[in-house]
Scaffold this motif. Sequence first.
Motif: not given
Length: 241
Positions: A103, A106, A109-110, A137, A141, A144
């Motif tokens: 997590a 990035k 997460a994307e 970060r 997440t 996102t």
Amino acid sequence: MSVTERYREAWEGFWREAPDEPGAVFWDAGPERTAAVHLALFEPYVTSPGLPLVDLGCGNGTQTRFLADRFPRVIGADLADAALDRARRADPDGRATYRLLDATDKAEAETLHADLGDANVYVRGVLHQCDPDDRPRLVDTVATLLGERGRACLVELAEAAKPVLMGLAGGPSGPPAKLAPILRHGIAPGEVSDAEIPHRLRACGLTLVAHGELPLTTTEYTAEGTRIELPSRWYVVGRTG
């Protein structure tokens, strides 16, 4: 070794060693004392209940399975393979699906957001165990995964929990049996200030929709037989109010 690698190794070791029986892990209280309580606070603010729900930091899936009975699609995500193995074994009917996720990454997460679309998110007791560099970060997440339509419910230990935990750990007979493995694996709970979480959420473009305080129930008891509850705070956030 990176922060995330140290964190992953700590959790892999913890879940490999943890007993299998229900309630054997310090925070693994039944859903009626945890996710059900949080869901009652969260649901009034969920504007798109048909979206998938991500249980971020799902561990062995105790809360994930409860949530899977209340949302159309639930994904339990965790950093530790050992935790996800337990979650899958405990869910033979596949009420939820389970996914390995860093997590703090990035790109991961994307990718999950691209697979799911916008999602609602449940996070219980993850941020307060992260290293400081990883906290922004992790919140990013969450943002996102929410996209434009999702809402998130975060429940984290309050500042006041840390002296309680320190008192338990420093007792004359040592830490309670279920707290000791957490400390032994280098997992340090209760490290986030009360002011930091709203700041992190807003910095990622999220709006604080609702918040409050409540006790976080554990599975451990004091020497006098009282169930240990820790001060915590809950937050509901989204892209807009």
